[in-house]
Design a protein around this motif. Structure first.
Motif, PDB file in Angstrom:
ATOM      1  N   ALA A   1       0.882  -1.224   0.128  1.00  0.00           N
ATOM      2  CA  ALA A   1       0.100   0.080   0.090  1.00  0.00           C
ATOM      3  C   ALA A   1       0.784   1.234   0.001  1.00  0.00           C
ATOM      4  CB  ALA A   1      -1.133   0.041   1.336  1.00  0.00           C
TER       5      ALA A   1
ATOM      6  N   CYS B   1       2.665   3.058  -2.246  1.00  0.00           N
ATOM      7  CA  CYS B   1       2.372   3.909  -3.214  1.00  0.00           C
ATOM      8  C   CYS B   1       1.034   4.633  -3.113  1.00  0.00           C
ATOM      9  CB  CYS B   1       2.425   3.530  -4.661  1.00  0.00           C
ATOM     10  SG  CYS B   1       4.115   2.814  -4.992  1.00  0.00           S
ATOM     11  N   ASP B   2      -0.001   4.394  -2.739  1.00  0.00           N
ATOM     12  CA  ASP B   2      -1.136   4.707  -2.393  1.00  0.00           C
ATOM     13  C   ASP B   2      -0.826   5.962  -1.025  1.00  0.00           C
ATOM     14  OD1 ASP B   2      -2.738   3.584  -4.281  1.00  0.00           O
ATOM     15  OD2 ASP B   2      -3.451   1.954  -3.254  1.00  0.00           O
TER      16      ASP B   2
ATOM     17  N   HIS C   1       1.163   8.880  -2.080  1.00  0.00           N
ATOM     18  CA  HIS C   1       0.174   9.403  -3.210  1.00  0.00           C
ATOM     19  C   HIS C   1      -0.709  10.543  -2.252  1.00  0.00           C
ATOM     20  CE1 HIS C   1      -2.026  10.744  -6.584  1.00  0.00           C
ATOM     21  NE2 HIS C   1      -2.968  10.321  -5.832  1.00  0.00           N
ATOM     22  N   VAL C   2      -1.555   9.964  -1.374  1.00  0.00           N
ATOM     23  CA  VAL C   2      -2.435  10.626  -0.633  1.00  0.00           C
ATOM     24  C   VAL C   2      -1.627  11.515   0.458  1.00  0.00           C
ATOM     25  CG1 VAL C   2      -4.133  10.226   1.377  1.00  0.00           C
ATOM     26  CG2 VAL C   2      -4.564   8.711  -0.654  1.00  0.00           C
TER      27      VAL C   2
ATOM     28  N   HIS D   1      -4.238   5.139   7.364  1.00  0.00           N
ATOM     29  CA  HIS D   1      -4.387   4.136   6.204  1.00  0.00           C
ATOM     30  C   HIS D   1      -4.991   2.879   6.924  1.00  0.00           C
ATOM     31  CE1 HIS D   1      -4.189   2.276   2.344  1.00  0.00           C
ATOM     32  NE2 HIS D   1      -3.589   1.362   3.122  1.00  0.00           N
TER      33      HIS D   1
ATOM     34  N   ASN E   1      -8.635  -4.508  -6.589  1.00  0.00           N
ATOM     35  CA  ASN E   1      -8.162  -3.114  -7.326  1.00  0.00           C
ATOM     36  C   ASN E   1      -9.260  -1.999  -6.643  1.00  0.00           C
ATOM     37  OD1 ASN E   1      -5.881  -4.027  -8.281  1.00  0.00           O
ATOM     38  ND2 ASN E   1      -6.630  -4.259 -10.416  1.00  0.00           N
TER      39      ASN E   1
ATOM     40  N   HIS F   1      -8.908  -1.600  -3.065  1.00  0.00           N
ATOM     41  CA  HIS F   1      -7.906  -0.746  -2.709  1.00  0.00           C
ATOM     42  C   HIS F   1      -7.954   0.772  -2.987  1.00  0.00           C
ATOM     43  CE1 HIS F   1      -5.718  -4.491  -1.166  1.00  0.00           C
ATOM     44  NE2 HIS F   1      -5.707  -4.777  -2.164  1.00  0.00           N
ATOM     45  N   ASP F   2      -8.685   0.947  -4.063  1.00  0.00           N
ATOM     46  CA  ASP F   2      -8.946   2.127  -4.596  1.00  0.00           C
ATOM     47  C   ASP F   2      -9.976   2.888  -3.670  1.00  0.00           C
ATOM     48  OD1 ASP F   2      -8.748   4.401  -6.777  1.00  0.00           O
ATOM     49  OD2 ASP F   2     -10.902   3.792  -7.091  1.00  0.00           O
TER      50      ASP F   2
ATOM     51  N   ARG G   1      -7.889   3.856  -0.586  1.00  0.00           N
ATOM     52  CA  ARG G   1      -7.187   5.283  -0.534  1.00  0.00           C
ATOM     53  C   ARG G   1      -8.061   6.444  -0.692  1.00  0.00           C
ATOM     54  NH1 ARG G   1      -6.908   7.475  -5.148  1.00  0.00           N
ATOM     55  NH2 ARG G   1      -7.127   5.886  -6.464  1.00  0.00           N
ATOM     56  N   LYS G   2      -9.223   6.395  -1.349  1.00  0.00           N
ATOM     57  CA  LYS G   2     -10.162   7.438  -1.416  1.00  0.00           C
ATOM     58  C   LYS G   2     -10.584   7.770  -0.008  1.00  0.00           C
ATOM     59  CE  LYS G   2     -11.594   7.020  -6.051  1.00  0.00           C
ATOM     60  NZ  LYS G   2     -12.687   6.556  -7.127  1.00  0.00           N
TER      61      LYS G   2
END
Length: 181
Positions: free
Chosen positions: A64, A66-67, A70-71, A86, A121, A124-125, A128-129
């Motif tokens: 996780a 990279c997510d 990114h966030v 997270h 996917n 996990h998306d 992240r949101k």
């Protein structure tokens, strides 16, 4: 928009991912922590060198990274704080449990594998949101991820979503096995 060169992405993400890797054992809680510590013990008991055993044992939650980075960049928040949030979200909504169960679903055709990959996917998306939304609501006042998450979950605008996710998770946990059908 032109694509960002890979070397620029590596330069942007590498320091934060290294920070996450170094601190991961202290960032995890709940099922993820227990699962990773159990894996670490099993590898050490089999004679795997400690550094390699730790790398392998914590590879799943590190996926996780990279997510999280990114966030953190998107919300202009510290990486380690974002990581704690997270993983708190993962515990609260059972994302680690659900992901682990989904990965154990048997699939006999490439189409079933593709469907499973799509579900994971999407999961996990969404994770992240939600992390980004909690940070957006909490803003710079988020110093304790558990409190920020609880405040977000109890905000009137989020209660329906939060309660629905909790109920869905409980329904899944009552099933003897998960099925994609």
């Amino acid at each position: 928009d032109s694509p960002i060169p890979v070397t620029d992405l590596v330069a942007r993400y590498q320091p934060s991912i290294a920070e996450l890797r170094e601190n991961l054992p202290d960032l995890l809680t709940g099922e993820r922590k227990a699962f990773s510590e159990d894996r670490l013990r099993r590898y050490l008991d089999r004679g795997v060198p400690a550094d390699l055993a730790k790398t392998i044992a914590y590879s799943l939650p590190l996926s996780a990274a990279c997510d999280i980075v990114h966030v953190a960049a998107e919300q202009e928040m510290p990486t380690l704080l974002t990581a704690k949030l997270h993983f708190a979200i993962s515990n609260s909504f059972g994302i680690a449990w659900l992901s682990h169960k989904a990965e154990s679903i048997s699939h006999s055709t490439p189409w079933q594998q593709q469907a499973l990959d799509g579900v994971l996917n999407d999961l996990h998306d969404c994770h992240r949101k939600i992390t980004g939304k909690v940070l957006t609501v909490a803003g710079e006042s988020c110093s304790d991820p558990a409190i920020c998450l609880a405040d977000w979950q109890h905000a009137p605008a989020q209660q329906t979503l939060s309660n629905g996710l909790q109920a869905l998770l409980e329904d899944f946990k009552q099933q003897p096995t998960l099925d994609l059908s």
